[in-house]
Each structure stands twice: as structure tokens, then as C-alpha cells.
Design a protein around this motif. Structure first.
Motif, mmCIF file in Angstrom:
data_model
loop_
_atom_site.group_PDB
_atom_site.id
_atom_site.type_symbol
_atom_site.label_atom_id
_atom_site.label_comp_id
_atom_site.label_asym_id
_atom_site.label_seq_id
_atom_site.Cartn_x
_atom_site.Cartn_y
_atom_site.Cartn_z
ATOM 1 N N THR A 90 -25.907 17.804 -28.989
ATOM 2 C CA THR A 90 -25.084 16.586 -29.005
ATOM 3 C C THR A 90 -23.711 16.875 -29.608
ATOM 4 O O THR A 90 -23.591 17.690 -30.529
ATOM 5 N N GLN A 91 -22.688 16.207 -29.077
ATOM 6 C CA GLN A 91 -21.388 16.151 -29.745
ATOM 7 C C GLN A 91 -21.178 14.695 -30.190
ATOM 8 O O GLN A 91 -20.576 13.885 -29.489
ATOM 9 N N TYR A 92 -21.687 14.412 -31.363
ATOM 10 C CA TYR A 92 -21.659 13.044 -31.892
ATOM 11 C C TYR A 92 -20.237 12.510 -31.986
ATOM 12 O O TYR A 92 -19.974 11.337 -31.708
ATOM 13 N N ASN A 93 -19.289 13.351 -32.361
ATOM 14 C CA ASN A 93 -17.920 12.885 -32.563
ATOM 15 C C ASN A 93 -17.144 12.660 -31.273
ATOM 16 O O ASN A 93 -15.962 12.304 -31.310
ATOM 17 N N ASN A 95 -18.369 10.338 -29.383
ATOM 18 C CA ASN A 95 -18.657 8.907 -29.235
ATOM 19 C C ASN A 95 -17.472 8.073 -29.703
ATOM 20 O O ASN A 95 -16.579 8.553 -30.410
ATOM 21 N N ASN A 389 -22.588 9.281 -22.009
ATOM 22 C CA ASN A 389 -23.244 9.642 -23.266
ATOM 23 C C ASN A 389 -22.937 11.094 -23.617
ATOM 24 O O ASN A 389 -22.674 11.934 -22.753
ATOM 25 N N ASP A 391 -24.986 12.878 -25.910
ATOM 26 C CA ASP A 391 -26.182 13.536 -26.414
ATOM 27 C C ASP A 391 -26.900 14.193 -25.243
ATOM 28 O O ASP A 391 -26.598 13.923 -24.084
ATOM 29 N N GLY A 416 -30.010 14.884 -30.448
ATOM 30 C CA GLY A 416 -29.093 14.597 -31.544
ATOM 31 C C GLY A 416 -28.724 15.821 -32.355
ATOM 32 O O GLY A 416 -27.892 15.730 -33.262
ATOM 33 N N PRO A 418 -26.714 18.755 -33.537
ATOM 34 C CA PRO A 418 -25.298 19.055 -33.314
ATOM 35 C C PRO A 418 -25.101 20.337 -32.502
ATOM 36 O O PRO A 418 -25.687 21.382 -32.819
ATOM 37 N N ASP A 439 -19.087 19.041 -37.217
ATOM 38 C CA ASP A 439 -20.159 18.252 -37.837
ATOM 39 C C ASP A 439 -21.460 19.040 -37.948
ATOM 40 O O ASP A 439 -22.542 18.450 -38.007
#
Length: 448
Positions: A90-93, A95, A389, A391, A416, A418, A439
Motif C-alpha cells: 500500500t501507498q497510504y500517503n 490517499n 484505491n 492499497d 495495508g 507499506p 511511511d
């Protein structure tokens, strides 16, 4: 030869320098040769494709070493033993995190940085330092070029390209500092000149380049005297390797020249992209793959990013039987016809990636192939283009990192996880012990 040939040996001519591929003459004699095999340089590359993937045709249905290859990944069948499919990263940042629209800009900006970029279409851009540039800071001094940034689609560095986000975000994946992206070069001719040291290249006018093309002049003409002198000192295997390498350089140069002639004869001299870019997108991708291959083979750089197209790009793909725009089709709304067209585009990209892996695998190095000494991450910053998305991203890792990566598997991580955790592992294999990238929360397990 009584003394090993220096790895930095160059063929030189008027305004031209050409680095050499790895030769047996570069190995020390006797027992030290085995140790030299272990010290083969490791190369790190990232290949970015836009707008996500059709995940049902991407994700293997089985895990571990016996995994299947769905239709998108099927072109990689011959490289399966050198491949890891990584699910759950996932690349949460990428989002929104309260910033509203702009997923394409954020996906490209976060893909190698793991950072949430500042929402601006002005000069005050800010993202993070990308993992390729962290690597270049440590290993770049060992090569002529600290890193190489290439691509196939032009992009601006300012203005609004996605819901209030600067074009600098959609057009770049390499960031030297949080406010300084590194623009990619999309013209194979200019990359070729950069790699092979044509000293007068920046000053050449389009007319001068065209004359050189029409006269079928080669940069090799300037270095052949030096090459013949070196060949007289080499063993038969090394002479064969050098001949093969120089032939490859010339073949790529001729292909670039033929596209320049074809473009000119077709009356498209005023095409907005520089000369040397094929009109066929697949051939453009393959030429850029050749640039990466030659740069790694001659150890001109050990770090490369290849941005196939800017995120949100809407080019059509007649080569894949898709006359509609890529971005338009990615917003499929569940329409199976549009989903199939996304699958075709994804597979088309994968076929060109297979071309790159084939070139790397066919290049012999001490102890194996050039592919064995690579770590190449391929994928996107968006998973499903319709959902936007970030993720469960479509991510591949090709190469064995000099034998430090256990390949030939489909590895599933907790959704999720990273993607930046993968970056820490790759940097470790370059001897770079970073504690944090973006992250990241730790190192991925199951890569060794």
C-alpha cells in the motif's frame, strides 16, 4: 593480460567515450576470481505504469512457488523463476487525507517517496525524497551517472494537471529532494547521446542531427581504433563479448536513426516531441528498455526509473486493440467491455516489460546473468483505476539481487503493508542501511 583490466576502461574517440561491458579480463586471477563474482554490482530500477490494473487478471490465484500466471502476467512466463508477485502493498500517503480529488497526482508522487504531496499547482511543490535517489546518493559516485530517469510521455513541471495538483506530481516519480523532482527524458536519441558521451550533442542543431542520420554516421566510427587496440589484448571469449556489445550499440543507434528518417519522410518534422521518438508506442518502450539495459550492462549507472506514462494519461492503445483513451477506460464502472480493454493495455505494457527482462537475462555476467544482479520493481500507484484505491497495489519484483532474493513466488502480505517496507529491503541489498523511507514501518519478510 598480466593485470586485470580496469572496470572503468573506456573506448575513446573524437567527442565520444563508450564504457565497456563486464569482461573476464576485469577479473583478478586465481582464487580472487570467485570473490570478484560476489562483488558484481547490483542494479536497482523502478518501472511505473499509470491508471492501475485490472486486478482479477493480474493477481495469481495461488501463492508460493507454485503460483499461476493470470493473463496480464502471462508474457513473463519464461522469467517466472526470477519473479516475485507481491500482493497487499500500500501507498497510504497517496490517499486524499482530507485533500479531496487528485489521486493520480498523489499516486505518482507517493509511489517512490511514501510521502503525501502538498496540494498546490504553484511553485511551492513538496513531496519527499524518492528511494531511487536515496540509492543514488550512496552508490551514484561509482558510475558515470548517479541515476537515469527515462520515460515515454512528456509532462510539464508546472500548472494544474489533476484537481489542483501541479503537473510536477503527475509527471515525475524521481525526487532528488522534497521540492525538486528529476524530469525524465523521453527521447531515445538524447538518452543515447548522454550514455555514450557524444560531447557535442547538446550543441547539435536538428539539421546537424538529421545530416548525421542521413549519412548513416555512427558514434562507433570514432572509437573503432581504440576498440581494435583493446581487442588485441583480450581472450577469445572477451573479444566475442565486446563485438556483441558494440554490435548492440550500433543496432540501437540504427533503429533510432530509422525512426527519425521515417518521421521526417512522413512530413511530421513539427511533431511536438523531439526527433528520435517512434510513433509506435511499443517500439518507444522497447527503445527505452534498451537504454536501461545498455546503461546497466556498461555500469554507466546502477539506478534507473522508467515512467512509462504520466498517471492519469489518456493515450489510446491501437497497438493493443484499444482505440479509446486509457484513463477513460480505467473508469470502467464495472462494464466488462471496458475492463477487458484495461486488461489488454496492462498486458501490452507487460509484453514490453518482458522485452526488458529478456535483454537482461540474455546478458552474461560473472556468476549468472545481468537480470540476476538486478532488483526491478514494476507496478502502479493505483490498484483499481475505477476505485482510485492505493492499497493492494499491482507490484512485481524481478531479479535476484545477486542471489539475496528468493524469487519465483507469489507472496501475500497483510493488506495495508507499506510499500516503503520493500524499499528498505532493496536498499539493504545495496549496502545502504536506512532506518526510514517515507511511511515505512519495518522491513518486508519473506524476500530471502
Amino acid at each position: 593480460m598480466t593485470r586485470p583490466l580496469s572496470r572503468r576502461t573506456l573506448l575513446k574517440g573524437a567527442g565520444v567515450t563508450i564504457a565497456l561491458p563486464f569482461l573476464e579480463a576485469m577479473l583478478p586471477a586465481g582464487a580472487l576470481a570467485a570473490e570478484a563474482v560476489k562483488k558484481q554490482p547490483q542494479r536497482l530500477a523502478f518501472v511505473f505504469v499509470p491508471n492501475g490494473a485490472h486486478m482479477p487478471a493480474w493477481t495469481p490465484s495461488t501463492t508460493g512457488a507454485g503460483f499461476d500466471l493470470p493473463s496480464i502476467l502471462d508474457p513473463l512466463a519464461q522469467f517466472k523463476s526470477s519473479l516475485n508477485v507481491l500482493t497487499g502493498l500500500t501507498q497510504y500517503n497517496a490517499n486524499a487525507l482530507g485533500d479531496g480529488g487528485g489521486d493520480h497526482a498523489r499516486s505518482a508522487a507517493a509511489w517512490l517517496t511514501g510521502c503525501h504531496c502538498k496540494k498546490t499547482d504553484g511553485a511551492d511543490i513538496r513531496a519527499g525524497v524518492s528511494v531511487d535517489q536515496i540509492a543514488a546518493q550512496h552508490v551514484g559516485s561509482s558510475t558515470m551517472l548517479p541515476s537515469l530517469e527515462i520515460g515515454c510521455t512528456p509532462g510539464g513541471q508546472n500548472g494544474n494537471c489533476d484537481s489542483g495538483y501541479s503537473c510536477a506530481y503527475t509527471s515525475n516519480i524521481a525526487w532528488q529532494s522534497p521540492d525538486a523532482p528529476l524530469a525524465k527524458e523521453i527521447n531515445p536519441r538524447l538518452v543515447f547521446q548522454r550514455l555514450f558521451g557524444t560531447a557535442d550533442a547538446p550543441a547539435q542543431s536538428p539539421a546537424a542531427r538529421e545530416r548525421r542520420t542521413q549519412d548513416d554516421e555512427s558514434i562507433l566510427d570514432s572509437v573503432m581504433s581504440d576498440a581494435h587496440s583493446l581487442q588485441a589484448k583480450l581472450g577469445s571469449r572477451d573479444r566475442g563479448k565486446l563485438d556483441e556489445y558494440l554490435t548492440g550499440v550500433r543496432e540501437v543507434e540504427q533503429r533510432i536513426s530509422s525512426f527519425e528518417r521515417a518521421r521526417n519522410s512522413a512530413g511530421v518534422k513539427n511533431y511536438p516531441e523531439p526527433a528520435g521518438i517512434p510513433t509506435d508506442f511499443g517500439e518507444h518502450m522497447r527503445l527505452m528498455a534498451d537504454m536501461m539495459h545498455m546503461a546497466f550492462r556498461a555500469d554507466l549507472t546502477r539506478v534507473c526509473t522508467f515512467m512509462v506514462a504520466n498517471d492519469g494519461n489518456n493515450r489510446s492503445y491501437p497497438e493493443a486493440g484499444v482505440p479509446e483513451g486509457h484513463h477513460d477506460m480505467s473508469h470502467h464502472g464495472g462494464d466488462p467491455v471496458k475492463q477487458d480493454k484495461i486488461r489488454r493495455i496492462n498486458r501490452f505494457h507487460m509484453e514490453q516489460f518482458a522485452y526488458l527482462l529478456g535483454k537482461l537475462q540474455a546478458t552474461e555476467e560473472a556468476g549468472g546473468s545481468l537480470l540476476d544482479n538486478c532488483m526491478i520493481v514494476y507496478g502502479a500507484g493505483i490498484s483499481d483505476g475505477n476505485a482510485h484505491n492505493h492499497d493492494n497495489l499491482p507490484i512485481l519484483l524481478a531479479g535476484r539481487g545477486g542471489g539475496t532474493i528468493r524469487s519465483g513466488r507469489h507472496v501475500v502480505y497483510t493488506d495495508g503493508t507499506p510499500m516503503t517496507n520493500l524499499f528498505l529491503c532493496l536498499l539493504d541489498r545495496l549496502g545502504i542501511g536506512e532506518d526510514k523511507v517515507g511511511d515505512s514501518s519495518g522491513r518486508l519478510q519473506q524476500l530471502v
